[in-house]
Design a protein around this motif. Structure first.
Motif, PDB file in Angstrom:
ATOM      1  N   VAL A   1      -2.104 -20.343  18.506  1.00  0.00           N
ATOM      2  CA  VAL A   1      -2.079 -18.958  18.037  1.00  0.00           C
ATOM      3  C   VAL A   1      -1.802 -18.072  19.245  1.00  0.00           C
ATOM      4  O   VAL A   1      -2.701 -17.761  20.028  1.00  0.00           O
ATOM      5  CB  VAL A   1      -3.402 -18.573  17.353  1.00  0.00           C
ATOM      6  N   ASP A   2      -0.545 -17.667  19.417  1.00  0.00           N
ATOM      7  CA  ASP A   2      -0.161 -16.804  20.524  1.00  0.00           C
ATOM      8  C   ASP A   2       0.436 -15.518  19.970  1.00  0.00           C
ATOM      9  O   ASP A   2       0.328 -15.220  18.779  1.00  0.00           O
ATOM     10  CB  ASP A   2       0.824 -17.531  21.441  1.00  0.00           C
ATOM     11  N   SER A   3       1.068 -14.753  20.844  1.00  0.00           N
ATOM     12  CA  SER A   3       1.633 -13.473  20.430  1.00  0.00           C
ATOM     13  C   SER A   3       2.772 -13.653  19.429  1.00  0.00           C
ATOM     14  O   SER A   3       2.919 -12.852  18.490  1.00  0.00           O
ATOM     15  CB  SER A   3       2.134 -12.706  21.663  1.00  0.00           C
ATOM     16  N   ASP A   4       3.574 -14.693  19.588  1.00  0.00           N
ATOM     17  CA  ASP A   4       4.650 -14.941  18.628  1.00  0.00           C
ATOM     18  C   ASP A   4       4.083 -15.319  17.260  1.00  0.00           C
ATOM     19  O   ASP A   4       4.614 -14.893  16.223  1.00  0.00           O
ATOM     20  CB  ASP A   4       5.557 -16.067  19.142  1.00  0.00           C
ATOM     21  N   PHE A   5       3.015 -16.084  17.246  1.00  0.00           N
ATOM     22  CA  PHE A   5       2.363 -16.444  15.988  1.00  0.00           C
ATOM     23  C   PHE A   5       1.846 -15.197  15.273  1.00  0.00           C
ATOM     24  O   PHE A   5       2.040 -15.027  14.063  1.00  0.00           O
ATOM     25  CB  PHE A   5       1.220 -17.417  16.277  1.00  0.00           C
ATOM     26  N   VAL A   6       1.198 -14.322  16.010  1.00  0.00           N
ATOM     27  CA  VAL A   6       0.667 -13.087  15.414  1.00  0.00           C
ATOM     28  C   VAL A   6       1.802 -12.205  14.913  1.00  0.00           C
ATOM     29  O   VAL A   6       1.691 -11.568  13.852  1.00  0.00           O
ATOM     30  CB  VAL A   6      -0.202 -12.346  16.448  1.00  0.00           C
TER      31      VAL A   6
ATOM     32  N   SER B   1     -17.761 -13.957  15.138  1.00  0.00           N
ATOM     33  CA  SER B   1     -18.127 -12.818  15.974  1.00  0.00           C
ATOM     34  C   SER B   1     -19.423 -13.091  16.714  1.00  0.00           C
ATOM     35  O   SER B   1     -20.239 -13.931  16.308  1.00  0.00           O
ATOM     36  CB  SER B   1     -18.274 -11.562  15.107  1.00  0.00           C
ATOM     37  N   LEU B   2     -19.601 -12.365  17.804  1.00  0.00           N
ATOM     38  CA  LEU B   2     -20.807 -12.423  18.625  1.00  0.00           C
ATOM     39  C   LEU B   2     -21.030 -13.793  19.253  1.00  0.00           C
ATOM     40  O   LEU B   2     -22.144 -14.139  19.630  1.00  0.00           O
ATOM     41  CB  LEU B   2     -22.044 -12.024  17.788  1.00  0.00           C
ATOM     42  N   HIS B   3     -19.981 -14.583  19.338  1.00  0.00           N
ATOM     43  CA  HIS B   3     -20.051 -15.872  20.020  1.00  0.00           C
ATOM     44  C   HIS B   3     -18.987 -15.888  21.112  1.00  0.00           C
ATOM     45  O   HIS B   3     -17.851 -15.453  20.888  1.00  0.00           O
ATOM     46  CB  HIS B   3     -19.809 -17.029  19.060  1.00  0.00           C
ATOM     47  N   LEU B   4     -19.342 -16.375  22.284  1.00  0.00           N
ATOM     48  CA  LEU B   4     -18.356 -16.486  23.352  1.00  0.00           C
ATOM     49  C   LEU B   4     -17.349 -17.572  23.002  1.00  0.00           C
ATOM     50  O   LEU B   4     -17.738 -18.666  22.582  1.00  0.00           O
ATOM     51  CB  LEU B   4     -19.040 -16.816  24.672  1.00  0.00           C
ATOM     52  N   PRO B   5     -16.054 -17.302  23.133  1.00  0.00           N
ATOM     53  CA  PRO B   5     -15.063 -18.336  22.805  1.00  0.00           C
ATOM     54  C   PRO B   5     -15.067 -19.457  23.819  1.00  0.00           C
ATOM     55  O   PRO B   5     -15.458 -19.285  24.979  1.00  0.00           O
ATOM     56  CB  PRO B   5     -13.729 -17.564  22.831  1.00  0.00           C
ATOM     57  N   ASP B   6     -14.616 -20.581  23.379  1.00  0.00           N
ATOM     58  CA  ASP B   6     -14.516 -21.754  24.254  1.00  0.00           C
ATOM     59  C   ASP B   6     -13.388 -21.536  25.253  1.00  0.00           C
ATOM     60  O   ASP B   6     -12.240 -21.283  24.856  1.00  0.00           O
ATOM     61  CB  ASP B   6     -14.250 -22.996  23.406  1.00  0.00           C
ATOM     62  N   PRO B   7     -13.668 -21.594  26.562  1.00  0.00           N
ATOM     63  CA  PRO B   7     -12.576 -21.367  27.529  1.00  0.00           C
ATOM     64  C   PRO B   7     -11.500 -22.429  27.485  1.00  0.00           C
ATOM     65  O   PRO B   7     -10.383 -22.211  27.936  1.00  0.00           O
ATOM     66  CB  PRO B   7     -13.305 -21.362  28.882  1.00  0.00           C
ATOM     67  N   HIS B   8     -11.809 -23.597  26.935  1.00  0.00           N
ATOM     68  CA  HIS B   8     -10.837 -24.685  26.855  1.00  0.00           C
ATOM     69  C   HIS B   8     -10.073 -24.671  25.532  1.00  0.00           C
ATOM     70  O   HIS B   8      -9.331 -25.597  25.245  1.00  0.00           O
ATOM     71  CB  HIS B   8     -11.541 -26.030  27.017  1.00  0.00           C
ATOM     72  N   ALA B   9     -10.281 -23.642  24.729  1.00  0.00           N
ATOM     73  CA  ALA B   9      -9.588 -23.547  23.440  1.00  0.00           C
ATOM     74  C   ALA B   9      -8.654 -22.356  23.484  1.00  0.00           C
ATOM     75  O   ALA B   9      -9.045 -21.223  23.223  1.00  0.00           O
ATOM     76  CB  ALA B   9     -10.583 -23.390  22.293  1.00  0.00           C
ATOM     77  N   PRO B  10      -7.370 -22.551  23.870  1.00  0.00           N
ATOM     78  CA  PRO B  10      -6.449 -21.404  23.992  1.00  0.00           C
ATOM     79  C   PRO B  10      -6.076 -20.791  22.659  1.00  0.00           C
ATOM     80  O   PRO B  10      -5.548 -19.696  22.615  1.00  0.00           O
ATOM     81  CB  PRO B  10      -5.212 -22.026  24.671  1.00  0.00           C
ATOM     82  N   GLN B  11      -6.329 -21.467  21.548  1.00  0.00           N
ATOM     83  CA  GLN B  11      -5.914 -20.906  20.273  1.00  0.00           C
ATOM     84  C   GLN B  11      -6.736 -19.676  19.907  1.00  0.00           C
ATOM     85  O   GLN B  11      -6.340 -18.906  19.041  1.00  0.00           O
ATOM     86  CB  GLN B  11      -6.033 -21.946  19.164  1.00  0.00           C
ATOM     87  N   HIS B  12      -7.901 -19.468  20.550  1.00  0.00           N
ATOM     88  CA  HIS B  12      -8.723 -18.306  20.235  1.00  0.00           C
ATOM     89  C   HIS B  12      -8.525 -17.179  21.238  1.00  0.00           C
ATOM     90  O   HIS B  12      -9.241 -16.184  21.190  1.00  0.00           O
ATOM     91  CB  HIS B  12     -10.205 -18.686  20.206  1.00  0.00           C
ATOM     92  N   ALA B  13      -7.587 -17.351  22.147  1.00  0.00           N
ATOM     93  CA  ALA B  13      -7.436 -16.350  23.205  1.00  0.00           C
ATOM     94  C   ALA B  13      -6.882 -15.048  22.665  1.00  0.00           C
ATOM     95  O   ALA B  13      -7.334 -13.969  23.017  1.00  0.00           O
ATOM     96  CB  ALA B  13      -6.533 -16.883  24.319  1.00  0.00           C
ATOM     97  N   ASN B  14      -5.907 -15.138  21.778  1.00  0.00           N
ATOM     98  CA  ASN B  14      -5.237 -13.947  21.268  1.00  0.00           C
ATOM     99  C   ASN B  14      -5.640 -13.617  19.843  1.00  0.00           C
ATOM    100  O   ASN B  14      -4.964 -12.842  19.175  1.00  0.00           O
ATOM    101  CB  ASN B  14      -3.716 -14.129  21.329  1.00  0.00           C
ATOM    102  N   GLN B  15      -6.706 -14.185  19.370  1.00  0.00           N
ATOM    103  CA  GLN B  15      -7.104 -13.942  17.993  1.00  0.00           C
ATOM    104  C   GLN B  15      -7.910 -12.664  17.925  1.00  0.00           C
ATOM    105  O   GLN B  15      -8.944 -12.505  18.564  1.00  0.00           O
ATOM    106  CB  GLN B  15      -7.920 -15.118  17.465  1.00  0.00           C
ATOM    107  N   ASN B  16      -7.447 -11.735  17.131  1.00  0.00           N
ATOM    108  CA  ASN B  16      -8.102 -10.442  16.995  1.00  0.00           C
ATOM    109  C   ASN B  16      -8.970 -10.459  15.754  1.00  0.00           C
ATOM    110  O   ASN B  16      -8.483 -10.379  14.636  1.00  0.00           O
ATOM    111  CB  ASN B  16      -7.049  -9.326  16.901  1.00  0.00           C
TER     112      ASN B  16
END
Length: 678
Positions: free
Chosen positions: A266-271, A528-543
């Motif tokens: 899930v990156d900017s192109d996906f969004v 929400s209210l949970h820190l994302p997994d740093p090793h999971a890039p699919q949640h980096a750009n998820q709004n």
């Protein structure tokens, strides 16, 4: 006769002997003449190196007429290269000195920097765009020049050319779909204007097809394609799909977007592709583009075995049929409207008497209206309803398949979607969905009690990705969906025709009250209210701020399900007093365990229940008016066997001393309502 004088004879001196004195002065001339006969002057001239200048090459191109006048085109680099190759082959390779000199000339040619190439490309693109905008039919051939610039080795130039083509095509594409010319159309005799328009349309379609195919190749990110170039290609495809969804090759553009949505990252192109789909669904008036997109998304999810992001499924909630369509459907059929117009002859009493002249005028008026509709390309309501019915069936197909597949990631989105589409579900599909929801709740109960089979555990262990299933959230969503489906039906139909019993869901909700109240994450959402997994890039750009599906907290889901059970619409069914009393007693008990905000929300729900059913539950707050005998069993799994009227709401006295003033005020308000109801 005159006497002819005798010819004079030149005296020749005898050759000098060897060892005599110095030679005569003209001896070197005689040796030069003797050796000159042996020289090959033509071969020396032929082997002499020659210098070929590009400027001296003959230009065989015709001049071009522009706004500034007639301009003679310059010789391209390809022509110069061909001429140099021809000259090299003609001169041969007989002299090594000549080859070295030609290589030196090639190295001495000035190379254009990348910055200068970009500057020249910008000027050329601007010139071509202005020409096409000035007279599209005259300069339609300039689209080929743009395609050549888009094939440049410079990545920046390619990006600029792709973006320029998008702007030009958006201006040139008409408001209708261009069909290919048949053989009869090619042989028909037409006017000069029509022939010119046909030529323009066919060139436009061919250039547009080549451009869309090039976007499809660039959008497939790989080792040979620059990622930034793929991003530009996807952005261009999204812009075209939003701007001209009615034009040719819409399916090719949808393939580009669906191909990007099928990836797990899930990156900017996906969004960007997902937002384009949502915009397309909202702006589609006739429904053809939405039907194509939903069909392709459904096939893609099935091919991926439903291992996709749930935001793709949430795009179905932006379809216009959710608010415009009025019929009910399932995954394989659509109900016909009840008040269909009578297609046969009218009854004699209802038939109006019209004269022959009036009937003729009405017939002509109908013909004119039909032509006007065709000219304005207005889609009839019948055609739009038919297309939306097919789209609705495809949506239900996707939802029902995911329910059967038990996809952990998509279950929340499916249940939310079914709750939104509850008013469009017919009776046949209603029963199938309830059966699937019962199976899900039963499986969730087994998972909570640890009674699952070892085989199922082995299958889950063999999966590549860890299970992210939340049995509590799924069971609450099932209860909400079941009551939303019932409320979406007609009240009279639900009471008489359906005759469905939702006691299974009510009993399950009653049993889960105590475990849910002891959940430490009751005020936390799944996202929400949970820190994302740093090793999971699919949640980096998820709004998550824009995604409102399946993000509600557990306490919100609990209150929604309790509201559906205790405060249903009056047209469906009255709530028995024993059910209300049992739930009120349990809700007051679990309020002692809840955090401040959750406790306030729960007391607010009890306040609404007491306002509606105050007389039915007033005995719980008065020990002198007990209606039941025996003892109240709070751990009883069945509502009727808990004997709620044998107990008393003593929790209110403890909540009066709560540290939060909001909770204290809520308890006082509930007791005032009970006193008024007595």
């Amino acid at each position: 006769m005159s006497r002819i004088p005798a010819a004079k004879r030149r005296r020749l001196s005898p050759p000098q002997a060897a060892g005599s004195g110095s030679p005569p002065a003209n001896n070197y001339k005689s040796s030069f003449v003797a050796n000159a006969a042996k020289w090959d002057l033509e071969q020396d001239y032929e082997q002499r190196p020659r210098k070929v200048k590009a400027k001296e090459k003959e230009n065989g191109r015709l001049p071009i007429r522009t706004t500034d006048g007639w301009v003679k085109p310059e010789v391209t680099k390809e022509e110069l290269a061909k001429d140099e190759e021809a000259s090299d082959s003609f001169m041969g390779s007989g002299s090594e000195d000549g080859e070295e000199e030609v290589e030196e000339d090639a190295e001495e040619k000035p190379k254009i920097s990348a910055k200068q190439q970009i500057f020249e490309a910008k000027e050329e693109l601007a010139r071509i765009a202005s020409l096409v905008n000035e007279d599209p039919e005259e300069h339609i051939g300039a689209l080929r020049t743009l395609a050549q610039l888009a094939a440049s080795d410079n990545v920046t130039v390619r990006k600029l050319a792709l973006a320029t083509q998008v702007a030009i095509f958006k201006d040139l594409i008409p408001g209708y779909r261009i069909r290919p010319l048949s053989e009869d159309d090619m042989t028909d005799k037409v006017s000069k204007e029509v022939r010119k328009l046909r030529n323009f349309e066919q060139k436009l379609v061919s250039s547009y097809q080549s451009y869309v195919q090039e976007l499809g190749k660039l959008a497939k990110t790989g080792a040979s394609i620059d990622p930034s170039l793929a991003t530009v290609a996807i952005s261009c495809a999204c812009n075209l799909l939003v701007a001209v969804p009615h034009f040719n090759f819409r399916g090719e553009l949808l393939k580009i977007l669906v191909g990007k949505l099928s990836t797990k990252r899930v990156d900017s192109d996906f969004v960007k592709c997902r937002e384009t789909m949502e915009t397309l669904f909202r702006n589609d008036e006739d429904g053809n583009a939405s039907l194509d997109a939903v069909t392709m998304l459904t096939k893609m999810m099935k091919a991926k075995d439903y291992h996709v992001d749930e935001s793709i499924l949430n795009t179905f909630l932006h379809l216009r049929l959710l608010s415009e369509f009025s019929q009910k459907a399932s995954y394989n059929s659509v109900d016909k409207p009840a008040d269909e117009p009578y297609a046969g002859k009218k009854i004699k009493e209802k038939r109006e008497h019209r004269s022959k002249k009036t009937r003729k005028l009405l017939k002509e008026r109908k013909a004119i209206e039909k032509e006007m509709k065709e000219a304005d390309a207005v889609v009839s309501h019948e055609e739009r309803d038919r297309i939306q019915a097919e789209t609705l069936k495809m949506v239900f197909v996707a939802y029902f398949r995911i329910l059967k597949a038990r996809s952990d990631k998509l279950m929340g989105a499916v249940l939310e979607g079914l709750a939104r589409y509850a008013h469009l579900i017919n009776q046949d599909f209603f029963g199938d969905i309830l059966e699937a929801l019962r199976d899900m709740i039963t499986q969730a109960e087994w998972a909570a009690s640890g009674d699952l089979d070892d085989s199922e555990d082995d299958e889950e262990a063999e999966e590549d990705e860890p299970s992210q299933r939340n049995a509590t959230r799924e069971s609450l969503l099932c209860v909400i969906t079941a009551f939303a489906l019932l409320q979406g039906q007609d009240g009279a139909t639900a009471a008489t025709t359906l005759k469905l019993d939702l006691s299974f869901f009510i009993t399950h909700l009653y049993r889960t009250l105590h475990p849910v109240s002891l959940n430490p994450d009751i005020e936390l959402s799944a996202k929400s209210l949970h820190l994302p997994d740093p090793h999971a890039p699919q949640h980096a750009n998820q709004n998550t701020a824009t995604n409102k599906i399946n993000v509600q907290t557990t306490i919100v889901l609990l209150i929604r399900s309790l509201s559906s059970v205790l405060l249903p619409p009056t047209a469906i069914r009255a709530v028995p007093p024993i059910r209300i009393a049992a739930f009120c007693k349990q809700l007051m008990s679990i309020s002692l365990q809840l955090p401040e905000k959750s406790c306030t929300a729960m007391l607010g729900l009890i306040n609404k229940v007491t306002k509606t059913h105050g007389r039915k539950v007033s005995a719980l707050w008065d020990t002198e008016e007990r209606r039941g005998d025996g003892v109240f069993d709070a751990l009883k799994t069945e509502i009727e066997g808990s004997n709620p009227f044998a107990g008393t709401v003593w929790e209110g006295e403890i909540l009066r001393k709560h540290f939060s003033p909001t909770v204290r005020d809520a308890v006082v308000g509930i007791e005032k309502i009970i006193l008024e109801a007595m």
